[in-house]
Enzyme design. Sequence first.
Site, PDB file in Angstrom:
ATOM      1  N   ASP A 102      45.038  51.934  55.774  1.00 52.76           N
ATOM      2  CA  ASP A 102      44.724  51.282  57.043  1.00 52.76           C
ATOM      3  C   ASP A 102      43.317  51.555  57.548  1.00 52.76           C
ATOM      4  O   ASP A 102      42.685  50.666  58.121  1.00 52.76           O
ATOM      5  CB  ASP A 102      45.731  51.717  58.117  1.00 52.76           C
ATOM      6  CG  ASP A 102      47.136  51.206  57.820  1.00 52.76           C
ATOM      7  OD1 ASP A 102      47.313  50.481  56.821  1.00 52.76           O
ATOM      8  OD2 ASP A 102      48.050  51.553  58.588  1.00 52.76           O
ATOM      9  N   ASP A 117      40.761  47.345  61.324  1.00 55.00           N
ATOM     10  CA  ASP A 117      41.437  48.207  60.359  1.00 55.00           C
ATOM     11  C   ASP A 117      41.095  47.716  58.959  1.00 55.00           C
ATOM     12  O   ASP A 117      41.045  46.498  58.714  1.00 55.00           O
ATOM     13  CB  ASP A 117      42.964  48.137  60.535  1.00 55.00           C
ATOM     14  CG  ASP A 117      43.489  49.162  61.549  1.00 55.00           C
ATOM     15  OD1 ASP A 117      42.664  49.795  62.240  1.00 55.00           O
ATOM     16  OD2 ASP A 117      44.730  49.303  61.648  1.00 55.00           O
ATOM     17  N   HIS A 164      47.363  43.492  60.025  1.00 52.63           N
ATOM     18  CA  HIS A 164      47.183  43.782  58.608  1.00 52.63           C
ATOM     19  C   HIS A 164      47.523  42.578  57.721  1.00 52.63           C
ATOM     20  O   HIS A 164      48.624  42.040  57.781  1.00 52.63           O
ATOM     21  CB  HIS A 164      47.964  45.018  58.159  1.00 52.63           C
ATOM     22  CG  HIS A 164      47.508  46.250  58.908  1.00 52.63           C
ATOM     23  ND1 HIS A 164      48.222  47.416  58.931  1.00 52.63           N
ATOM     24  CD2 HIS A 164      46.389  46.489  59.651  1.00 52.63           C
ATOM     25  CE1 HIS A 164      47.570  48.323  59.653  1.00 52.63           C
ATOM     26  NE2 HIS A 164      46.459  47.771  60.110  1.00 52.63           N
ATOM     27  N   ASP A 217      47.984  42.581  54.525  1.00 48.34           N
ATOM     28  CA  ASP A 217      48.688  42.818  53.262  1.00 48.34           C
ATOM     29  C   ASP A 217      50.200  42.642  53.319  1.00 48.34           C
ATOM     30  O   ASP A 217      50.918  43.028  52.392  1.00 48.34           O
ATOM     31  CB  ASP A 217      48.291  44.177  52.653  1.00 48.34           C
ATOM     32  CG  ASP A 217      48.424  45.331  53.615  1.00 48.34           C
ATOM     33  OD1 ASP A 217      48.838  45.107  54.757  1.00 48.34           O
ATOM     34  OD2 ASP A 217      48.102  46.467  53.223  1.00 48.34           O
ATOM     35  N   CYS A 219      50.077  49.718  51.634  1.00 46.30           N
ATOM     36  CA  CYS A 219      49.689  50.532  52.793  1.00 46.30           C
ATOM     37  C   CYS A 219      49.689  52.025  52.456  1.00 46.30           C
ATOM     38  O   CYS A 219      48.838  52.777  52.937  1.00 46.30           O
ATOM     39  CB  CYS A 219      50.667  50.346  53.931  1.00 46.30           C
ATOM     40  SG  CYS A 219      50.985  48.669  54.457  1.00 46.30           S
TER      41      CYS A 219
HETATM   42  N1  ABU Z   1      51.050  47.882  58.223  1.00 44.99           N
HETATM   43  C1  ABU Z   1      51.522  46.659  57.754  1.00 44.99           C
HETATM   44  C2  ABU Z   1      52.486  46.042  58.751  1.00 44.99           C
HETATM   45  C3  ABU Z   1      52.325  44.596  58.797  1.00 44.99           C
HETATM   46  C4  ABU Z   1      53.537  43.855  59.270  1.00 44.99           C
HETATM   47  O1  ABU Z   1      54.206  44.278  60.222  1.00 44.99           O
HETATM   48  O2  ABU Z   1      53.839  42.801  58.691  1.00 44.99           O
END
Ligand code: ABU
Length: 361
Positions: free
Chosen positions: A116, A194, A243, A245, A345
Amino acid sequence: MSNQSTPKAIVNSHNEWDPLEEVIVGRVTGAAVPPWHVSLRSTAPRHAWSLLEGMSGRPAPEPLVEAAQRDLDALLGILESSGIEVRRPDPLPQTGAYSTPDWHCAAGYSLANPRDLLMVLGDEILETPTAWRSRYFETHAYRSLLHEYFRTGARWTAAPKPRLTDDFYDEGYVVPGKDEPVRYSVSERDCTFDAADFVRCGRDIFYTRSNVTNEFGIEWLRRHLGERYRIHRIESRSRQPMHIDTTFMPLAPGKALINPDNIVREQLPAALDDWDCRYAPPPVIKGVLELSSVWLTMNVLMLDPQRVLVEATQEPLMEMLDAWGFTPVPCPFMGYYVYGGGFHCATLDIRRRGELRSYCK
Ligand code: ABU
Protein backbone atom coordinates in the site's frame (compact mmCIF):
# COMPACT_ATOMS: atom_id res chain seq x y z
CA MET A 1 29.50 5.48 2.82
CA SER A 2 31.58 5.47 -0.38
CA ASN A 3 30.29 7.40 -3.38
CA GLN A 4 32.81 5.91 -5.79
CA SER A 5 30.68 3.12 -7.18
CA THR A 6 27.07 2.08 -6.80
CA PRO A 7 26.61 -1.68 -6.37
CA LYS A 8 24.21 -3.59 -8.61
CA ALA A 9 20.75 -2.92 -7.26
CA ILE A 10 18.83 -5.64 -5.42
CA VAL A 11 15.71 -3.62 -6.22
CA ASN A 12 14.54 -4.21 -9.79
CA SER A 13 10.88 -4.65 -10.70
CA HIS A 14 9.10 -3.12 -13.66
CA ASN A 15 5.79 -4.93 -13.89
CA GLU A 16 3.45 -7.33 -12.09
CA TRP A 17 4.50 -10.58 -13.80
CA ASP A 18 8.22 -11.01 -14.52
CA PRO A 19 9.75 -13.99 -12.61
CA LEU A 20 9.72 -13.11 -8.92
CA GLU A 21 13.08 -13.35 -7.13
CA GLU A 22 12.70 -11.30 -3.92
CA VAL A 23 9.57 -10.16 -2.13
CA ILE A 24 8.58 -8.44 1.11
CA VAL A 25 5.71 -10.18 2.87
CA GLY A 26 3.63 -8.43 5.55
CA ARG A 27 3.05 -9.26 9.22
CA VAL A 28 -0.21 -9.80 11.08
CA THR A 29 1.06 -9.60 14.65
CA GLY A 30 1.08 -6.30 16.55
CA ALA A 31 -1.90 -4.98 14.57
CA ALA A 32 -4.69 -2.66 15.72
CA VAL A 33 -8.18 -2.04 14.45
CA PRO A 34 -7.67 1.30 12.69
CA PRO A 35 -9.20 4.16 14.69
CA TRP A 36 -12.64 5.13 13.43
CA HIS A 37 -12.42 8.13 11.10
CA VAL A 38 -14.11 9.48 7.99
CA SER A 39 -11.24 8.09 5.88
CA LEU A 40 -12.17 4.61 7.11
CA ARG A 41 -15.91 5.17 6.72
CA SER A 42 -15.33 6.08 3.07
CA THR A 43 -13.66 2.76 2.28
CA ALA A 44 -14.99 0.12 4.71
CA PRO A 45 -18.18 -1.76 3.79
CA ARG A 46 -21.24 -0.31 5.49
CA HIS A 47 -22.07 -3.57 7.29
CA ALA A 48 -18.78 -3.31 9.21
CA TRP A 49 -19.08 0.28 10.41
CA SER A 50 -20.56 -0.34 13.86
CA LEU A 51 -18.12 -3.17 14.55
CA LEU A 52 -15.14 -1.05 13.47
CA GLU A 53 -16.35 1.95 15.45
CA GLY A 54 -16.89 -0.24 18.53
CA MET A 55 -13.39 -1.72 18.28
CA SER A 56 -11.73 1.52 17.19
CA GLY A 57 -8.01 1.53 18.02
CA ARG A 58 -8.12 -1.75 20.00
CA PRO A 59 -5.55 -4.53 19.38
CA ALA A 60 -6.65 -6.94 16.63
CA PRO A 61 -8.58 -9.85 18.26
CA GLU A 62 -6.30 -12.83 18.92
CA PRO A 63 -8.41 -15.50 17.09
CA LEU A 64 -8.31 -13.35 13.93
CA VAL A 65 -4.56 -12.90 14.24
CA GLU A 66 -4.10 -16.66 14.63
CA ALA A 67 -6.24 -17.46 11.57
CA ALA A 68 -4.38 -14.87 9.48
CA GLN A 69 -1.03 -16.22 10.72
CA ARG A 70 -1.95 -19.73 9.52
CA ASP A 71 -2.62 -18.34 6.03
CA LEU A 72 0.55 -16.30 6.14
CA ASP A 73 2.59 -19.38 7.04
CA ALA A 74 1.10 -21.18 4.01
CA LEU A 75 2.03 -18.25 1.75
CA LEU A 76 5.57 -18.08 3.15
CA GLY A 77 5.93 -21.82 2.55
CA ILE A 78 4.91 -21.54 -1.11
CA LEU A 79 7.18 -18.58 -1.79
CA GLU A 80 10.19 -20.12 -0.07
CA SER A 81 9.74 -23.52 -1.69
CA SER A 82 9.58 -21.73 -5.05
CA GLY A 83 13.10 -20.39 -4.41
CA ILE A 84 11.92 -16.79 -3.88
CA GLU A 85 13.80 -14.76 -1.28
CA VAL A 86 11.33 -13.57 1.34
CA ARG A 87 11.96 -10.45 3.41
CA ARG A 88 9.90 -9.16 6.33
CA PRO A 89 9.24 -5.76 7.93
CA ASP A 90 10.53 -5.24 11.46
CA PRO A 91 7.93 -6.43 14.03
CA LEU A 92 6.98 -2.90 15.06
CA PRO A 93 3.71 -2.93 17.08
CA GLN A 94 1.01 -0.69 15.63
CA THR A 95 -1.07 -0.59 18.81
CA GLY A 96 0.41 2.54 20.45
CA ALA A 97 -1.06 6.06 20.28
CA TYR A 98 0.86 8.92 18.65
CA SER A 99 0.50 12.59 17.78
CA THR A 100 1.77 15.14 15.32
CA PRO A 101 1.51 18.91 15.95
CA ASP A 102 -1.88 18.76 14.15
CA TRP A 103 -3.68 15.67 15.47
CA HIS A 104 -3.70 12.65 17.74
CA CYS A 105 -4.27 9.05 16.67
CA ALA A 106 -5.26 6.37 19.20
CA ALA A 107 -3.40 3.59 17.33
CA GLY A 108 -1.88 2.63 14.01
CA TYR A 109 -3.18 -0.18 11.80
CA SER A 110 -1.04 -3.14 10.70
CA LEU A 111 1.97 -4.30 8.72
CA ALA A 112 -0.15 -6.73 6.72
CA ASN A 113 -0.08 -4.83 3.43
CA PRO A 114 3.39 -3.69 2.32
CA ARG A 115 1.99 -2.98 -1.18
CA ASP A 116 0.00 0.00 0.00
CA LEU A 117 2.63 2.54 1.00
CA LEU A 118 5.77 1.47 -0.90
CA MET A 119 6.08 1.56 -4.68
CA VAL A 120 8.87 -0.16 -6.62
CA LEU A 121 9.65 1.30 -10.03
CA GLY A 122 12.76 -0.29 -11.50
CA ASP A 123 15.57 0.38 -9.03
CA GLU A 124 13.58 3.02 -7.14
CA ILE A 125 11.62 2.38 -3.95
CA LEU A 126 9.23 5.21 -3.16
CA GLU A 127 7.41 5.88 0.13
CA THR A 128 3.95 7.18 -0.74
CA PRO A 129 2.00 9.84 1.22
CA THR A 130 -0.93 8.03 2.78
CA ALA A 131 -4.22 9.77 3.60
CA TRP A 132 -4.81 7.56 6.65
CA ARG A 133 -3.54 8.99 9.92
CA SER A 134 -3.43 5.44 11.28
CA ARG A 135 -0.77 4.59 8.69
CA TYR A 136 1.30 7.76 9.04
CA PHE A 137 4.35 6.01 10.51
CA GLU A 138 3.78 2.53 9.06
CA THR A 139 6.83 2.60 6.78
CA HIS A 140 9.09 2.91 9.86
CA ALA A 141 8.80 -0.89 10.04
CA TYR A 142 10.55 -1.08 6.67
CA ARG A 143 13.46 1.20 7.59
CA SER A 144 15.99 -1.63 8.06
CA LEU A 145 15.10 -3.00 4.64
CA LEU A 146 15.10 0.43 3.02
CA HIS A 147 18.56 1.15 4.45
CA GLU A 148 19.82 -2.17 3.13
CA TYR A 149 18.32 -1.62 -0.32
CA PHE A 150 19.80 1.86 -0.45
CA ARG A 151 23.22 0.59 0.55
CA THR A 152 23.04 -1.98 -2.22
CA GLY A 153 22.28 0.58 -4.91
CA ALA A 154 18.53 1.28 -4.89
CA ARG A 155 17.21 4.80 -5.26
CA TRP A 156 15.18 5.53 -2.10
CA THR A 157 12.71 8.39 -2.29
CA ALA A 158 9.75 9.67 -0.29
CA ALA A 159 6.91 11.85 -1.53
CA PRO A 160 6.15 14.97 0.56
CA LYS A 161 4.70 14.03 3.94
CA PRO A 162 1.13 15.40 4.11
CA ARG A 163 -0.07 17.21 7.25
CA LEU A 164 -3.51 15.53 7.23
CA THR A 165 -5.10 18.39 9.18
CA ASP A 166 -8.83 18.19 9.97
CA ASP A 167 -9.74 20.43 7.03
CA PHE A 168 -8.17 17.96 4.58
CA TYR A 169 -11.14 15.62 5.14
CA ASP A 170 -14.81 16.08 4.30
CA GLU A 171 -16.41 15.37 7.68
CA GLY A 172 -19.83 15.53 6.02
CA TYR A 173 -18.90 12.78 3.56
CA VAL A 174 -21.59 10.20 2.84
CA VAL A 175 -21.10 7.21 0.57
CA PRO A 176 -22.65 8.12 -2.81
CA GLY A 177 -25.59 6.07 -4.03
CA LYS A 178 -25.33 3.82 -7.08
CA ASP A 179 -26.53 6.51 -9.51
CA GLU A 180 -24.95 9.51 -7.81
CA PRO A 181 -21.65 11.05 -8.92
CA VAL A 182 -18.68 9.67 -7.02
CA ARG A 183 -17.40 11.82 -4.18
CA TYR A 184 -14.36 11.46 -1.96
CA SER A 185 -13.60 11.89 1.72
CA VAL A 186 -10.27 13.60 1.00
CA SER A 187 -9.84 17.06 -0.50
CA GLU A 188 -7.09 18.57 -2.64
CA ARG A 189 -5.59 20.61 0.25
CA ASP A 190 -2.74 18.15 0.59
CA CYS A 191 -0.91 15.67 -1.65
CA THR A 192 -1.86 12.05 -0.95
CA PHE A 193 -1.70 8.75 -2.78
CA ASP A 194 -1.26 5.10 -1.93
CA ALA A 195 1.12 2.95 -3.97
CA ALA A 196 -1.68 0.37 -4.25
CA ASP A 197 -3.72 2.71 -6.43
CA PHE A 198 -1.11 2.14 -9.16
CA VAL A 199 -0.10 -1.00 -11.09
CA ARG A 200 2.94 -1.28 -13.30
CA CYS A 201 3.05 -2.60 -16.84
CA GLY A 202 6.56 -1.54 -17.83
CA ARG A 203 6.54 1.99 -19.22
CA ASP A 204 2.77 2.21 -18.72
CA ILE A 205 1.32 2.67 -15.26
CA PHE A 206 -2.41 2.45 -14.57
CA TYR A 207 -4.12 4.11 -11.61
CA THR A 208 -7.45 4.79 -9.97
CA ARG A 209 -8.55 8.02 -8.25
CA SER A 210 -9.80 7.03 -4.81
CA ASN A 211 -10.52 7.91 -1.22
CA VAL A 212 -6.78 7.82 -0.53
CA THR A 213 -5.37 9.04 -3.87
CA ASN A 214 -6.29 12.57 -4.91
CA GLU A 215 -5.55 14.59 -8.07
CA PHE A 216 -2.72 16.41 -6.28
CA GLY A 217 -1.05 13.07 -5.51
CA ILE A 218 -1.52 11.78 -9.05
CA GLU A 219 0.02 14.95 -10.50
CA TRP A 220 2.93 14.76 -8.06
CA LEU A 221 3.67 11.21 -9.18
CA ARG A 222 3.25 12.08 -12.86
CA ARG A 223 5.88 14.85 -12.59
CA HIS A 224 8.14 12.68 -10.47
CA LEU A 225 8.11 9.91 -13.07
CA GLY A 226 8.75 12.27 -15.96
CA GLU A 227 9.14 11.18 -19.58
CA ARG A 228 10.12 7.56 -18.88
CA TYR A 229 6.58 6.53 -18.01
CA ARG A 230 3.04 7.13 -19.24
CA ILE A 231 0.31 7.03 -16.64
CA HIS A 232 -3.29 6.18 -17.47
CA ARG A 233 -6.44 6.57 -15.43
CA ILE A 234 -8.80 3.64 -15.02
CA GLU A 235 -12.33 4.83 -14.26
CA SER A 236 -13.86 2.79 -11.45
CA ARG A 237 -17.57 2.58 -10.72
CA SER A 238 -16.84 1.68 -7.09
CA ARG A 239 -18.74 3.91 -4.67
CA GLN A 240 -15.93 3.52 -2.12
CA PRO A 241 -12.78 3.30 -4.24
CA MET A 242 -9.48 2.43 -2.57
CA HIS A 243 -6.69 0.64 -4.43
CA ILE A 244 -6.64 -0.47 -8.03
CA ASP A 245 -5.59 -4.06 -7.34
CA THR A 246 -9.12 -5.33 -6.76
CA THR A 247 -10.35 -3.51 -9.88
CA PHE A 248 -7.69 -3.94 -12.57
CA MET A 249 -5.04 -6.63 -12.10
CA PRO A 250 -2.42 -7.16 -14.84
CA LEU A 251 -1.36 -10.82 -15.07
CA ALA A 252 1.03 -11.06 -18.02
CA PRO A 253 1.96 -9.06 -21.13
CA GLY A 254 -1.37 -8.13 -22.74
CA LYS A 255 -3.57 -9.87 -20.15
CA ALA A 256 -5.47 -8.42 -17.19
CA LEU A 257 -8.30 -9.39 -14.84
CA ILE A 258 -10.99 -6.77 -14.46
CA ASN A 259 -13.71 -6.33 -11.85
CA PRO A 260 -17.22 -6.60 -13.34
CA ASP A 261 -18.71 -4.35 -10.64
CA ASN A 262 -16.19 -1.54 -11.15
CA ILE A 263 -15.10 -1.63 -14.79
CA VAL A 264 -16.85 -1.14 -18.10
CA ARG A 265 -14.45 -2.89 -20.48
CA GLU A 266 -15.24 -0.54 -23.36
CA GLN A 267 -14.18 2.42 -21.20
CA LEU A 268 -10.67 1.17 -20.46
CA PRO A 269 -7.90 3.51 -21.66
CA ALA A 270 -6.83 3.27 -25.31
CA ALA A 271 -3.41 1.99 -24.19
CA LEU A 272 -5.19 -1.31 -23.41
CA ASP A 273 -6.91 -1.66 -26.79
CA ASP A 274 -4.70 -4.63 -27.75
CA TRP A 275 -4.99 -6.28 -24.33
CA ASP A 276 -7.14 -9.26 -23.46
CA CYS A 277 -8.98 -7.94 -20.38
CA ARG A 278 -11.40 -10.47 -18.87
CA TYR A 279 -13.96 -10.10 -16.09
CA ALA A 280 -13.16 -12.03 -12.92
CA PRO A 281 -15.84 -14.54 -11.86
CA PRO A 282 -17.93 -13.84 -8.74
CA PRO A 283 -15.99 -14.22 -5.46
CA VAL A 284 -16.67 -17.19 -3.20
CA ILE A 285 -16.78 -15.61 0.24
CA LYS A 286 -17.90 -17.36 3.42
CA GLY A 287 -18.44 -14.81 6.18
CA VAL A 288 -17.98 -11.06 5.92
CA LEU A 289 -15.02 -8.82 5.21
CA GLU A 290 -14.66 -5.77 7.47
CA LEU A 291 -12.00 -3.71 5.72
CA SER A 292 -12.43 -4.41 2.04
CA SER A 293 -14.78 -5.38 -0.74
CA VAL A 294 -15.27 -9.06 -1.60
CA TRP A 295 -13.04 -8.58 -4.64
CA LEU A 296 -9.89 -9.39 -2.71
CA THR A 297 -10.30 -12.67 -4.59
CA MET A 298 -8.87 -11.04 -7.73
CA ASN A 299 -5.98 -9.60 -5.73
CA VAL A 300 -3.65 -12.31 -7.01
CA LEU A 301 0.15 -12.41 -7.17
CA MET A 302 2.06 -13.52 -10.25
CA LEU A 303 5.10 -15.70 -9.48
CA ASP A 304 6.01 -15.42 -13.18
CA PRO A 305 3.95 -14.82 -16.35
CA GLN A 306 2.45 -18.32 -15.97
CA ARG A 307 2.00 -19.15 -12.28
CA VAL A 308 -0.55 -17.20 -10.27
CA LEU A 309 -1.24 -17.38 -6.54
CA VAL A 310 -5.00 -17.71 -6.00
CA GLU A 311 -7.03 -18.05 -2.78
CA ALA A 312 -7.61 -21.78 -2.30
CA THR A 313 -11.42 -21.69 -2.18
CA GLN A 314 -11.80 -19.66 -5.40
CA GLU A 315 -12.67 -22.55 -7.71
CA PRO A 316 -14.38 -20.39 -10.37
CA LEU A 317 -11.36 -18.09 -10.61
CA MET A 318 -8.92 -20.99 -10.76
CA GLU A 319 -10.95 -22.65 -13.53
CA MET A 320 -11.10 -19.42 -15.48
CA LEU A 321 -7.35 -18.79 -15.15
CA ASP A 322 -6.56 -22.39 -16.07
CA ALA A 323 -8.70 -22.13 -19.22
CA TRP A 324 -6.90 -18.85 -20.05
CA GLY A 325 -3.52 -20.63 -20.04
CA PHE A 326 -2.29 -19.76 -16.52
CA THR A 327 -1.24 -22.18 -13.80
CA PRO A 328 -3.13 -21.34 -10.59
CA VAL A 329 -1.22 -22.03 -7.36
CA PRO A 330 -3.83 -22.34 -4.58
CA CYS A 331 -3.10 -20.99 -1.10
CA PRO A 332 -5.58 -20.47 1.79
CA PHE A 333 -5.92 -16.75 2.46
CA MET A 334 -9.49 -16.09 3.64
CA GLY A 335 -8.23 -15.56 7.21
CA TYR A 336 -5.80 -12.89 6.00
CA TYR A 337 -8.57 -11.00 4.19
CA VAL A 338 -9.73 -9.56 7.50
CA TYR A 339 -6.69 -7.26 7.28
CA GLY A 340 -8.06 -5.82 4.04
CA GLY A 341 -5.55 -7.43 1.70
CA GLY A 342 -5.09 -10.34 -0.68
CA PHE A 343 -1.82 -11.71 -2.08
CA HIS A 344 -0.93 -8.58 -4.04
CA CYS A 345 -1.58 -6.30 -1.05
CA ALA A 346 0.26 -8.64 1.34
CA THR A 347 3.46 -8.53 -0.70
CA LEU A 348 5.82 -6.08 -2.35
CA ASP A 349 7.92 -7.45 -5.17
CA ILE A 350 11.43 -6.12 -4.74
CA ARG A 351 13.08 -7.94 -7.59
CA ARG A 352 11.66 -9.54 -10.71
CA ARG A 353 13.92 -10.82 -13.48
CA GLY A 354 13.35 -8.44 -16.40
CA GLU A 355 13.85 -5.00 -17.86
CA LEU A 356 11.87 -1.84 -18.47
CA ARG A 357 9.95 -2.09 -21.72
CA SER A 358 6.59 -1.21 -23.30
CA TYR A 359 3.62 -3.56 -23.40
CA CYS A 360 1.01 -1.08 -24.64
CA LYS A 361 0.37 0.71 -27.92
N1 ABU B 1 -6.67 -2.92 -0.04
C1 ABU B 1 -7.45 -3.38 -1.09
C2 ABU B 1 -8.92 -3.22 -0.77
C3 ABU B 1 -9.67 -2.85 -1.97
C4 ABU B 1 -11.12 -3.22 -1.92
O1 ABU B 1 -11.79 -3.06 -0.89
O2 ABU B 1 -11.64 -3.67 -2.95
